[in-house]
Design an enzyme around this catalytic site. Structure first.
Site, PDB file in Angstrom:
ATOM      1  N   MET A  74     -12.368  -7.368 -43.798  1.00 47.27           N
ATOM      2  CA  MET A  74     -10.938  -7.122 -43.946  1.00 47.27           C
ATOM      3  C   MET A  74     -10.140  -8.404 -43.700  1.00 47.27           C
ATOM      4  SD  MET A  74     -10.276  -3.244 -42.746  1.00 47.27           S
ATOM      5  CE  MET A  74     -10.207  -3.513 -40.998  1.00 47.27           C
ATOM      6  N   GLY A  75     -10.839  -9.539 -43.731  1.00 47.46           N
ATOM      7  CA  GLY A  75     -10.139 -10.822 -43.605  1.00 47.46           C
ATOM      8  C   GLY A  75      -9.810 -11.176 -42.168  1.00 47.46           C
ATOM      9  N   HIS A  82     -13.384 -14.870 -38.626  1.00 50.23           N
ATOM     10  CA  HIS A  82     -13.764 -15.587 -37.409  1.00 50.23           C
ATOM     11  C   HIS A  82     -15.277 -15.835 -37.450  1.00 50.23           C
ATOM     12  CE1 HIS A  82     -15.200 -11.662 -36.166  1.00 50.23           C
ATOM     13  NE2 HIS A  82     -13.977 -11.158 -36.290  1.00 50.23           N
ATOM     14  N   HIS A  85     -17.659 -13.049 -38.654  1.00 50.82           N
ATOM     15  CA  HIS A  85     -17.782 -12.939 -40.110  1.00 50.82           C
ATOM     16  C   HIS A  85     -18.661 -14.080 -40.656  1.00 50.82           C
ATOM     17  CE1 HIS A  85     -13.643 -11.055 -39.534  1.00 50.82           C
ATOM     18  NE2 HIS A  85     -14.308 -10.079 -40.120  1.00 50.82           N
ATOM     19  N   GLN A 142      -9.171   3.740 -44.144  1.00 47.85           N
ATOM     20  CA  GLN A 142      -9.848   3.827 -42.853  1.00 47.85           C
ATOM     21  C   GLN A 142      -8.898   3.720 -41.664  1.00 47.85           C
ATOM     22  OE1 GLN A 142     -12.283   0.268 -43.815  1.00 47.85           O
ATOM     23  NE2 GLN A 142     -12.066  -0.263 -41.660  1.00 47.85           N
ATOM     24  N   GLY A 193     -22.183  -6.423 -39.216  1.00 43.02           N
ATOM     25  CA  GLY A 193     -22.328  -6.889 -37.837  1.00 43.02           C
ATOM     26  C   GLY A 193     -22.581  -5.737 -36.878  1.00 43.02           C
ATOM     27  N   ASP A 239     -19.791  -3.547 -34.940  1.00 40.76           N
ATOM     28  CA  ASP A 239     -19.410  -2.182 -35.345  1.00 40.76           C
ATOM     29  C   ASP A 239     -20.707  -1.397 -35.543  1.00 40.76           C
ATOM     30  OD1 ASP A 239     -16.328  -2.568 -35.979  1.00 40.76           O
ATOM     31  OD2 ASP A 239     -17.397  -4.310 -36.719  1.00 40.76           O
ATOM     32  N   SER A 283     -13.189 -10.414 -32.737  1.00 44.38           N
ATOM     33  CA  SER A 283     -12.607  -9.365 -33.568  1.00 44.38           C
ATOM     34  C   SER A 283     -11.301  -9.897 -34.144  1.00 44.38           C
ATOM     35  CB  SER A 283     -12.308  -8.132 -32.707  1.00 44.38           C
ATOM     36  OG  SER A 283     -11.390  -7.278 -33.364  1.00 44.38           O
TER      37      SER A 283
HETATM   38  P1  AMP Z   1     -14.038  -6.466 -40.391  1.00 47.92           P
HETATM   39  O1  AMP Z   1     -13.383  -7.580 -41.108  1.00 47.92           O
HETATM   40  O2  AMP Z   1     -13.579  -6.312 -38.968  1.00 47.92           O
HETATM   41  O3  AMP Z   1     -14.034  -5.185 -41.168  1.00 47.92           O
HETATM   42  O4  AMP Z   1     -15.572  -6.872 -40.249  1.00 47.92           O
HETATM   43  C1  AMP Z   1     -16.353  -7.224 -41.355  1.00 47.92           C
HETATM   44  C2  AMP Z   1     -17.791  -7.357 -40.945  1.00 47.92           C
HETATM   45  O5  AMP Z   1     -17.912  -8.357 -39.932  1.00 47.92           O
HETATM   46  C3  AMP Z   1     -18.359  -6.061 -40.340  1.00 47.92           C
HETATM   47  O6  AMP Z   1     -19.694  -5.897 -40.777  1.00 47.92           O
HETATM   48  C4  AMP Z   1     -18.302  -6.338 -38.868  1.00 47.92           C
HETATM   49  O7  AMP Z   1     -19.248  -5.613 -38.113  1.00 47.92           O
HETATM   50  C5  AMP Z   1     -18.592  -7.817 -38.835  1.00 47.92           C
HETATM   51  N1  AMP Z   1     -18.102  -8.383 -37.581  1.00 47.92           N
HETATM   52  C6  AMP Z   1     -16.846  -8.308 -37.074  1.00 47.92           C
HETATM   53  N2  AMP Z   1     -16.800  -8.887 -35.854  1.00 47.92           N
HETATM   54  C7  AMP Z   1     -18.050  -9.321 -35.578  1.00 47.92           C
HETATM   55  C8  AMP Z   1     -18.658  -9.978 -34.470  1.00 47.92           C
HETATM   56  N3  AMP Z   1     -17.965 -10.327 -33.390  1.00 47.92           N
HETATM   57  N4  AMP Z   1     -19.974 -10.268 -34.546  1.00 47.92           N
HETATM   58  C9  AMP Z   1     -20.700  -9.916 -35.628  1.00 47.92           C
HETATM   59  N5  AMP Z   1     -20.192  -9.301 -36.707  1.00 47.92           N
HETATM   60  C10 AMP Z   1     -18.891  -9.002 -36.684  1.00 47.92           C
END
Ligand code: AMP
Length: 280
Positions: free
Chosen positions: A30-31, A34, A37, A61, A147, A150, A185
Protein backbone atom coordinates in the site's frame (compact mmCIF):
# COMPACT_ATOMS: atom_id res chain seq x y z
CA UNK A 1 10.96 0.99 -14.32
CA UNK A 2 7.72 0.99 -16.21
CA UNK A 3 4.70 2.47 -14.45
CA UNK A 4 1.35 0.98 -15.38
CA UNK A 5 -2.02 2.18 -14.14
CA UNK A 6 -4.40 0.19 -16.29
CA UNK A 7 -5.17 -3.37 -15.06
CA UNK A 8 -5.76 -4.47 -18.66
CA UNK A 9 -2.43 -3.14 -19.82
CA UNK A 10 -0.55 -4.90 -17.00
CA UNK A 11 -2.43 -8.12 -17.67
CA UNK A 12 -1.45 -8.02 -21.35
CA UNK A 13 2.17 -7.15 -20.63
CA UNK A 14 2.47 -9.94 -18.03
CA UNK A 15 0.83 -12.40 -20.41
CA UNK A 16 3.50 -11.63 -22.99
CA UNK A 17 6.34 -12.05 -20.48
CA UNK A 18 4.89 -15.26 -19.09
CA UNK A 19 4.55 -16.79 -22.56
CA UNK A 20 8.21 -15.95 -23.20
CA UNK A 21 9.09 -18.01 -20.11
CA UNK A 22 10.05 -15.12 -17.83
CA UNK A 23 9.66 -15.79 -14.12
CA UNK A 24 7.48 -13.12 -12.53
CA UNK A 25 7.83 -12.12 -8.87
CA UNK A 26 5.17 -9.91 -7.34
CA UNK A 27 5.13 -7.75 -4.19
CA UNK A 28 1.79 -6.13 -3.33
CA UNK A 29 1.96 -3.04 -1.07
CA UNK A 30 0.00 0.00 0.00
CA UNK A 31 3.03 2.25 -0.45
CA UNK A 32 4.81 4.54 2.05
CA UNK A 33 7.61 2.03 1.61
CA UNK A 34 10.14 1.10 4.28
CA UNK A 35 12.83 -1.55 4.83
CA UNK A 36 10.15 -4.17 5.52
CA UNK A 37 8.80 -3.74 2.00
CA UNK A 38 12.32 -3.56 0.59
CA UNK A 39 13.23 -6.91 2.13
CA UNK A 40 10.41 -8.50 0.11
CA UNK A 41 11.38 -6.65 -3.04
CA UNK A 42 15.04 -7.65 -2.73
CA UNK A 43 14.07 -11.29 -2.28
CA UNK A 44 11.80 -11.06 -5.31
CA UNK A 45 14.62 -9.42 -7.28
CA UNK A 46 16.98 -12.27 -6.41
CA UNK A 47 14.52 -15.00 -7.45
CA UNK A 48 12.79 -13.70 -10.60
CA UNK A 49 13.57 -12.30 -14.04
CA UNK A 50 10.73 -9.80 -13.74
CA UNK A 51 9.72 -7.98 -10.55
CA UNK A 52 6.36 -6.28 -10.23
CA UNK A 53 5.42 -4.11 -7.23
CA UNK A 54 1.93 -2.74 -6.74
CA UNK A 55 0.98 0.31 -4.73
CA UNK A 56 -2.72 0.53 -4.02
CA UNK A 57 -4.36 1.78 -0.83
CA UNK A 58 -7.23 -0.65 -0.97
CA UNK A 59 -10.46 0.98 0.27
CA UNK A 60 -12.10 -2.43 0.67
CA UNK A 61 -9.89 -3.42 3.59
CA UNK A 62 -10.55 -0.29 5.66
CA UNK A 63 -13.55 -0.07 7.97
CA UNK A 64 -15.64 3.12 8.21
CA UNK A 65 -13.68 4.25 11.30
CA UNK A 66 -10.28 3.23 9.91
CA UNK A 67 -7.55 5.49 8.59
CA UNK A 68 -8.13 5.18 4.82
CA UNK A 69 -8.18 8.95 4.28
CA UNK A 70 -5.07 9.72 6.29
CA UNK A 71 -3.09 6.60 5.30
CA UNK A 72 0.38 7.88 4.28
CA UNK A 73 0.79 8.40 0.53
CA UNK A 74 4.32 9.16 -0.66
CA UNK A 75 4.37 8.19 -4.27
CA UNK A 76 7.38 10.24 -5.42
CA UNK A 77 9.63 8.85 -2.70
CA UNK A 78 8.28 5.33 -3.28
CA UNK A 79 8.98 5.54 -7.00
CA UNK A 80 12.59 6.54 -6.38
CA UNK A 81 13.04 3.69 -3.89
CA UNK A 82 11.62 1.13 -6.32
CA UNK A 83 13.75 2.36 -9.21
CA UNK A 84 16.82 2.01 -6.98
CA UNK A 85 15.89 -1.62 -6.28
CA UNK A 86 15.68 -2.22 -10.04
CA UNK A 87 12.01 -3.08 -9.97
CA UNK A 88 10.73 -3.67 -13.52
CA UNK A 89 7.08 -2.69 -13.15
CA UNK A 90 5.18 -0.48 -10.74
CA UNK A 91 1.44 -1.12 -10.90
CA UNK A 92 -0.75 1.66 -9.51
CA UNK A 93 -4.39 1.10 -10.40
CA UNK A 94 -6.87 3.88 -9.74
CA UNK A 95 -9.74 3.14 -7.39
CA UNK A 96 -12.25 3.39 -10.23
CA UNK A 97 -10.32 1.02 -12.50
CA UNK A 98 -10.09 -1.60 -9.77
CA UNK A 99 -13.56 -1.21 -8.30
CA UNK A 100 -15.71 0.31 -11.03
CA UNK A 101 -19.30 1.17 -10.30
CA UNK A 102 -21.31 -2.00 -9.93
CA UNK A 103 -18.42 -4.04 -8.55
CA UNK A 104 -19.87 -6.96 -6.54
CA UNK A 105 -17.46 -9.81 -5.83
CA UNK A 106 -15.83 -10.52 -2.46
CA UNK A 107 -13.58 -13.36 -1.35
CA UNK A 108 -13.78 -14.82 2.12
CA UNK A 109 -11.28 -17.21 3.69
CA UNK A 110 -13.49 -18.41 6.48
CA UNK A 111 -11.76 -19.96 9.48
CA UNK A 112 -8.42 -18.16 9.32
CA UNK A 113 -10.18 -14.78 9.17
CA UNK A 114 -12.23 -15.29 12.31
CA UNK A 115 -9.71 -14.75 15.13
CA UNK A 116 -7.05 -12.16 15.99
CA UNK A 117 -7.46 -9.02 13.84
CA UNK A 118 -10.55 -10.51 12.18
CA UNK A 119 -12.51 -10.00 15.41
CA UNK A 120 -11.60 -6.34 15.66
CA UNK A 121 -11.70 -5.37 11.99
CA UNK A 122 -14.85 -6.84 10.46
CA UNK A 123 -14.54 -7.18 6.69
CA UNK A 124 -10.83 -6.37 6.72
CA UNK A 125 -9.57 -9.76 5.55
CA UNK A 126 -12.34 -10.02 3.00
CA UNK A 127 -11.00 -6.77 1.55
CA UNK A 128 -7.43 -8.07 1.64
CA UNK A 129 -8.25 -11.45 0.05
CA UNK A 130 -10.33 -9.77 -2.64
CA UNK A 131 -7.71 -7.22 -3.66
CA UNK A 132 -4.91 -9.79 -3.63
CA UNK A 133 -6.99 -12.14 -5.80
CA UNK A 134 -7.54 -9.30 -8.27
CA UNK A 135 -3.85 -8.38 -8.21
CA UNK A 136 -2.91 -12.03 -8.81
CA UNK A 137 -5.31 -12.19 -11.73
CA UNK A 138 -3.83 -9.17 -13.46
CA UNK A 139 -0.21 -10.01 -12.66
CA UNK A 140 -0.33 -13.83 -12.80
CA UNK A 141 2.96 -14.07 -10.90
CA UNK A 142 4.97 -17.24 -10.42
CA UNK A 143 5.86 -16.13 -6.90
CA UNK A 144 4.38 -13.55 -4.55
CA UNK A 145 6.05 -12.13 -1.44
CA UNK A 146 4.43 -11.30 1.90
CA UNK A 147 5.80 -10.27 5.29
CA UNK A 148 5.36 -12.16 8.56
CA UNK A 149 4.59 -8.75 10.10
CA UNK A 150 1.02 -9.43 8.95
CA UNK A 151 1.15 -13.08 9.93
CA UNK A 152 -2.60 -13.75 9.78
CA UNK A 153 -2.82 -12.02 6.40
CA UNK A 154 0.00 -14.17 4.99
CA UNK A 155 -1.77 -17.39 6.10
CA UNK A 156 -5.06 -16.19 4.62
CA UNK A 157 -3.40 -15.43 1.28
CA UNK A 158 -1.67 -18.83 1.26
CA UNK A 159 -5.00 -20.54 1.92
CA UNK A 160 -6.78 -18.52 -0.74
CA UNK A 161 -4.07 -19.17 -3.36
CA UNK A 162 -4.34 -22.88 -2.66
CA UNK A 163 -8.16 -23.04 -2.43
CA UNK A 164 -8.65 -21.08 -5.65
CA UNK A 165 -5.84 -22.76 -7.63
CA UNK A 166 -3.95 -19.56 -8.34
CA UNK A 167 -0.83 -21.57 -9.07
CA UNK A 168 1.36 -18.96 -7.41
CA UNK A 169 4.02 -19.76 -4.86
CA UNK A 170 3.47 -17.70 -1.72
CA UNK A 171 6.69 -16.73 0.02
CA UNK A 172 6.46 -15.43 3.59
CA UNK A 173 9.51 -13.51 4.79
CA UNK A 174 10.61 -12.44 8.29
CA UNK A 175 9.34 -9.38 10.11
CA UNK A 176 11.77 -6.45 9.86
CA UNK A 177 12.29 -4.16 12.89
CA UNK A 178 14.06 -0.86 13.44
CA UNK A 179 17.21 -0.65 15.58
CA UNK A 180 15.21 -0.39 18.78
CA UNK A 181 12.99 -3.35 17.94
CA UNK A 182 9.85 -1.56 16.72
CA UNK A 183 8.19 -3.54 13.91
CA UNK A 184 8.42 -1.39 10.77
CA UNK A 185 5.05 -0.24 9.49
CA UNK A 186 3.82 2.55 7.23
CA UNK A 187 1.58 3.53 10.15
CA UNK A 188 4.63 4.30 12.33
CA UNK A 189 4.62 7.62 10.46
CA UNK A 190 1.65 8.60 12.64
CA UNK A 191 3.65 8.20 15.86
CA UNK A 192 5.21 11.11 17.73
CA UNK A 193 8.62 10.61 19.33
CA UNK A 194 7.00 9.89 22.69
CA UNK A 195 4.50 7.48 21.16
CA UNK A 196 7.32 5.59 19.46
CA UNK A 197 8.96 5.10 22.83
CA UNK A 198 5.70 3.75 24.23
CA UNK A 199 5.21 1.50 21.19
CA UNK A 200 8.54 -0.19 21.97
CA UNK A 201 6.84 -1.88 24.91
CA UNK A 202 5.20 -4.24 22.40
CA UNK A 203 8.35 -5.75 20.92
CA UNK A 204 10.02 -5.71 24.34
CA UNK A 205 7.18 -7.71 25.84
CA UNK A 206 7.30 -10.22 22.98
CA UNK A 207 11.03 -10.55 23.45
CA UNK A 208 10.53 -11.17 27.14
CA UNK A 209 7.97 -13.88 26.30
CA UNK A 210 10.36 -15.53 23.86
CA UNK A 211 13.08 -15.67 26.50
CA UNK A 212 10.71 -16.93 29.20
CA UNK A 213 9.58 -19.74 26.88
CA UNK A 214 13.16 -20.58 26.01
CA UNK A 215 13.88 -20.87 29.73
CA UNK A 216 11.11 -23.45 30.03
CA UNK A 217 7.90 -21.56 30.83
CA UNK A 218 5.11 -23.37 28.93
CA UNK A 219 2.21 -21.74 30.74
CA UNK A 220 -0.07 -19.72 28.45
CA UNK A 221 -1.68 -17.77 31.28
CA UNK A 222 1.60 -16.77 32.84
CA UNK A 223 3.16 -15.71 29.50
CA UNK A 224 0.04 -13.78 28.54
CA UNK A 225 -0.08 -12.05 31.93
CA UNK A 226 3.59 -11.11 31.67
CA UNK A 227 2.94 -9.40 28.33
CA UNK A 228 -0.23 -7.76 29.61
CA UNK A 229 1.57 -6.38 32.64
CA UNK A 230 4.19 -4.60 30.54
CA UNK A 231 1.72 -3.30 27.94
CA UNK A 232 -1.03 -2.07 30.24
CA UNK A 233 0.61 1.18 31.23
CA UNK A 234 2.02 1.95 27.76
CA UNK A 235 -0.90 1.31 25.39
CA UNK A 236 -4.15 3.25 25.36
CA UNK A 237 -6.04 0.07 24.50
CA UNK A 238 -5.10 -3.55 23.90
CA UNK A 239 -7.15 -5.34 21.24
CA UNK A 240 -5.62 -8.73 21.93
CA UNK A 241 -2.66 -10.69 23.22
CA UNK A 242 -3.00 -14.19 21.80
CA UNK A 243 -0.91 -17.34 21.78
CA UNK A 244 -1.95 -19.46 18.83
CA UNK A 245 -0.90 -22.52 16.89
CA UNK A 246 1.15 -21.30 13.92
CA UNK A 247 -0.80 -23.01 11.10
CA UNK A 248 -4.41 -22.94 12.30
CA UNK A 249 -4.25 -19.75 14.41
CA UNK A 250 -6.22 -21.60 17.07
CA UNK A 251 -5.42 -20.61 20.69
CA UNK A 252 -3.16 -23.12 22.41
CA UNK A 253 -3.66 -24.55 25.90
CA UNK A 254 0.01 -25.02 26.55
CA UNK A 255 3.08 -23.84 24.70
CA UNK A 256 4.31 -26.68 22.52
CA UNK A 257 5.35 -26.98 18.87
CA UNK A 258 5.27 -24.01 16.49
CA UNK A 259 3.30 -21.15 18.01
CA UNK A 260 2.78 -17.45 17.35
CA UNK A 261 2.32 -14.79 19.98
CA UNK A 262 0.41 -11.95 18.37
CA UNK A 263 -0.43 -8.55 19.84
CA UNK A 264 -2.58 -5.68 18.59
CA UNK A 265 -2.97 -2.45 20.50
CA UNK A 266 -3.33 1.28 20.30
CA UNK A 267 -0.74 3.96 20.95
CA UNK A 268 -2.75 7.16 20.86
CA UNK A 269 -4.83 6.99 17.69
CA UNK A 270 -2.54 4.48 15.97
CA UNK A 271 -3.27 0.77 15.89
CA UNK A 272 -0.13 -1.37 15.89
CA UNK A 273 0.36 -5.11 15.46
CA UNK A 274 3.37 -7.28 16.17
CA UNK A 275 4.16 -10.96 16.61
CA UNK A 276 6.85 -13.52 17.24
CA UNK A 277 6.99 -17.05 15.87
CA UNK A 278 8.36 -19.52 18.40
CA UNK A 279 9.24 -23.19 18.21
CA UNK A 280 8.91 -24.63 21.70
P1 AMP B 1 1.49 -2.97 3.41
O1 AMP B 1 2.04 -1.94 2.51
O2 AMP B 1 1.49 -2.56 4.86
O3 AMP B 1 0.17 -3.51 2.95
O4 AMP B 1 2.50 -4.20 3.37
C1 AMP B 1 2.87 -4.81 2.16
C2 AMP B 1 3.66 -6.05 2.44
O5 AMP B 1 4.83 -5.72 3.20
C3 AMP B 1 2.88 -7.08 3.29
O6 AMP B 1 3.18 -8.38 2.82
C4 AMP B 1 3.45 -6.86 4.66
O7 AMP B 1 3.36 -7.99 5.50
C5 AMP B 1 4.88 -6.52 4.34
N1 AMP B 1 5.47 -5.80 5.47
C6 AMP B 1 5.02 -4.66 6.05
N2 AMP B 1 5.79 -4.34 7.11
C7 AMP B 1 6.74 -5.30 7.21
C8 AMP B 1 7.82 -5.54 8.10
N3 AMP B 1 8.10 -4.73 9.11
N4 AMP B 1 8.59 -6.63 7.88
C9 AMP B 1 8.33 -7.48 6.86
N5 AMP B 1 7.33 -7.30 5.98
C10 AMP B 1 6.54 -6.23 6.15
Amino acid sequence: MKIIQSPRELQQEMGRLRSRGKGIGFVPTMGALHEGHLSLIRKARSENRVVVVSIFVNPLQFGPKDDFKRYPRRIQKDRAMLAKEKVDYLFMPSRSSFYPEGYQTLIEVKDLSRGLCGKFRPGHFQGVATVVAKLFNVTKPHRAYFGAKDYQQALIIKQMASDLNFGVEIRVLPLIRDKKGLALSSRNAYLSFKEKERALAISRSLNWAKKAIRKGNRNVVSIRNGILKSLKSKLRKIDYIEIVEAKSLQPVKSIRGQIVIAVAGWVGETRLIDNVIIRA
